[in-house]
Design a protein around this motif. Structure first.
Motif, PDB file in Angstrom:
ATOM      1  N   ALA A 161     -53.819  55.045  20.415  1.00 30.05           N
ATOM      2  CA  ALA A 161     -54.489  55.714  21.876  1.00 30.05           C
ATOM      3  C   ALA A 161     -55.124  54.954  22.754  1.00 30.05           C
ATOM      4  CB  ALA A 161     -55.310  56.739  21.071  1.00 30.05           C
ATOM      5  N   ILE A 197     -59.084  52.939  15.609  1.00 34.58           N
ATOM      6  CA  ILE A 197     -58.600  54.352  15.317  1.00 34.58           C
ATOM      7  C   ILE A 197     -60.065  54.919  14.341  1.00 34.58           C
ATOM      8  CG2 ILE A 197     -56.548  53.356  14.654  1.00 34.58           C
ATOM      9  CD1 ILE A 197     -57.081  52.745  11.767  1.00 34.58           C
ATOM     10  N   GLY A 198     -59.834  55.927  14.223  1.00 37.70           N
ATOM     11  CA  GLY A 198     -60.654  56.626  13.187  1.00 37.70           C
ATOM     12  C   GLY A 198     -61.834  57.649  13.856  1.00 37.70           C
ATOM     13  N   ILE A 215     -59.904  46.955  15.566  1.00 35.17           N
ATOM     14  CA  ILE A 215     -59.457  48.368  15.037  1.00 35.17           C
ATOM     15  C   ILE A 215     -59.951  49.376  15.890  1.00 35.17           C
ATOM     16  CG2 ILE A 215     -60.008  49.881  13.025  1.00 35.17           C
ATOM     17  CD1 ILE A 215     -60.339  47.249  11.133  1.00 35.17           C
ATOM     18  N   VAL A 272     -49.027  50.200  15.747  1.00 39.94           N
ATOM     19  CA  VAL A 272     -49.219  52.015  15.971  1.00 39.94           C
ATOM     20  C   VAL A 272     -48.493  52.544  14.852  1.00 39.94           C
ATOM     21  CG1 VAL A 272     -48.629  53.638  17.595  1.00 39.94           C
ATOM     22  CG2 VAL A 272     -49.108  51.460  18.404  1.00 39.94           C
ATOM     23  N   ARG A 273     -49.233  53.556  14.267  1.00 37.30           N
ATOM     24  CA  ARG A 273     -48.619  54.139  13.088  1.00 37.30           C
ATOM     25  C   ARG A 273     -47.687  55.170  13.607  1.00 37.30           C
ATOM     26  NH1 ARG A 273     -52.809  57.462   9.511  1.00 37.30           N
ATOM     27  NH2 ARG A 273     -53.006  58.378  11.597  1.00 37.30           N
ATOM     28  N   ALA A 277     -57.282  51.655  22.117  1.00 38.22           N
ATOM     29  CA  ALA A 277     -56.275  50.386  21.793  1.00 38.22           C
ATOM     30  C   ALA A 277     -55.752  50.132  23.112  1.00 38.22           C
ATOM     31  CB  ALA A 277     -55.485  51.285  20.764  1.00 38.22           C
ATOM     32  N   GLY A 329     -53.723  50.665  16.406  1.00 36.31           N
ATOM     33  CA  GLY A 329     -54.143  52.101  17.271  1.00 36.31           C
ATOM     34  C   GLY A 329     -53.300  52.382  18.249  1.00 36.31           C
ATOM     35  N   THR A 378     -48.229  50.039   9.799  1.00 35.96           N
ATOM     36  CA  THR A 378     -49.375  50.436   9.300  1.00 35.96           C
ATOM     37  C   THR A 378     -49.949  49.088   8.631  1.00 35.96           C
ATOM     38  OG1 THR A 378     -48.610  52.669   8.744  1.00 35.96           O
ATOM     39  CG2 THR A 378     -50.763  51.867   7.774  1.00 35.96           C
ATOM     40  N   TYR A 428     -64.544  46.089  15.981  1.00 34.33           N
ATOM     41  CA  TYR A 428     -64.578  47.272  16.206  1.00 34.33           C
ATOM     42  C   TYR A 428     -64.696  47.903  17.611  1.00 34.33           C
ATOM     43  CZ  TYR A 428     -64.103  48.031  11.177  1.00 34.33           C
ATOM     44  OH  TYR A 428     -63.824  47.832   9.908  1.00 34.33           O
ATOM     45  N   ASN A 446     -50.051  59.765  22.206  1.00 28.24           N
ATOM     46  CA  ASN A 446     -51.675  59.812  22.349  1.00 28.24           C
ATOM     47  C   ASN A 446     -52.103  58.949  23.326  1.00 28.24           C
ATOM     48  OD1 ASN A 446     -52.515  61.394  19.813  1.00 28.24           O
ATOM     49  ND2 ASN A 446     -51.435  59.557  18.820  1.00 28.24           N
TER      50      ASN A 446
END
Ligand SMILES: Cc1cc2nc3c(=O)[nH]c(=O)nc-3n(C[C@H](O)[C@H](O)[C@H](O)COP(=O)(O)OP(=O)(O)OC[C@H]3O[C@@H](n4cnc5c(N)ncnc54)[C@H](O)[C@@H]3O)c2cc1C
Length: 206
Positions: free
Chosen positions: A27, A113-114, A111, A48-49, A30, A25, A78, A6, A56
């Motif tokens: 943004a 994201i979040g 990871i 990237v979703r 990432a 991610g 995803t 993370y 972003n």
């Protein structure tokens, strides 16, 4: 130690030297990690979703990513499963464009994201924006019917900066509507909120 990380420090860079790594991610965090790890890993794949990085990510980072040969960007993608016993061995990803599942070998997954605020429990306590971030100070929606004060605001002064719609309840860090989502900012807001708490406690308003 299981291959799922993370953060993106020199320690992680050391572990992934020469590997094919994956970053989740799209943004700035990432993007910064992808550029950083591209100096150590054999390849960096960004999952990237969204439809594009520009949704972003800052332009300067997109330019760096595009100019870096060993960074690959997979959009509309995803991660739905991770596999492995003691250590990460593979990922299952879905490519939304093709609606296809694909399993790829992977030993390092980063990871980035979040940022979801878990503030549902505050629904009837403080005013929140449509995403659940808490309004405070000058960001509080104003109520035309009572002059310029926020709706339901019972005091004869404006809310302090960082004060929520509930007098004496202060907000600091990522959960605040309009926050910049940085550690230093969160720490600074926390320290500032303490000053306002002293002012509030020292007043006759309680
Ligand atoms: C992938 C990623 C990379 C990042 N990289 C950077 C970076 O390089 N530099 C940088 O400056 N910032 C970075 N950030 C942003 C930084 O992590 C945040 O700005 C910072 O952690 C915000 O601190 P906070 O205290 O506001 O929130 P958090 O760190 O999210 O802390 C909130 C805490 O409250 C707890 N909590 C939630 N609900 C409740 C409840 N009901 N009761 C009790 N506790 C609760 C949570 O469990 C959590 O421990 C990154 C963020 C992410 C997600």
């Amino acid at each position: 130690g299981a291959g799922v990380y993370y953060g993106g420090t020199v320690a992680e860079a050391f572990f992934c030297r020469g590997e094919d790594i994956y970053i989740v991610g799209g943004a700035n965090s990432a993007g910064q990690a992808a550029v950083y790890f591209s100096r150590y890993a054999r390849t960096v794949t960004m999952l990237v979703r969204g439809e594009s990085l520009s949704e972003n990510m800052s332009r300067y980072l997109i330019d760096q990513i595009e100019a870096t040969k060993n960074i690959k960007v997979r959009l509309r993608t995803t991660v739905v499963e991770v596999h492995g016993r003691e250590h990460l061995e593979s990922l299952t990803i879905i490519d939304a464009a093709k609606n296809e599942k694909e399993t790829v070998s992977a030993t390092s997954l980063f990871i980035f994201i979040g940022a979801l605020p878990h503030t549902e429990w505050l629904e009837s306590v403080v005013q929140r924006d449509a995403h659940g971030f808490i309004f405070s100070g000058p960001d509080l929606p104003r109520d035309e019917s009572n002059g310029h004060f926020p709706k339901g605001w019972a005091l004869d002064r404006d809310p302090f900066w960082l004060e929520s719609s509930q007098p004496g309840v202060f907000v600091a860090g990522d959960v605040r509507h309009g926050s910049v989502k940085r550690v230093a900012a969160g720490v600074g807001e926390g320290a500032t909120a303490v000053q306002f708490i002293h002012q509030y406690l020292g007043s006759e308003e309680r």
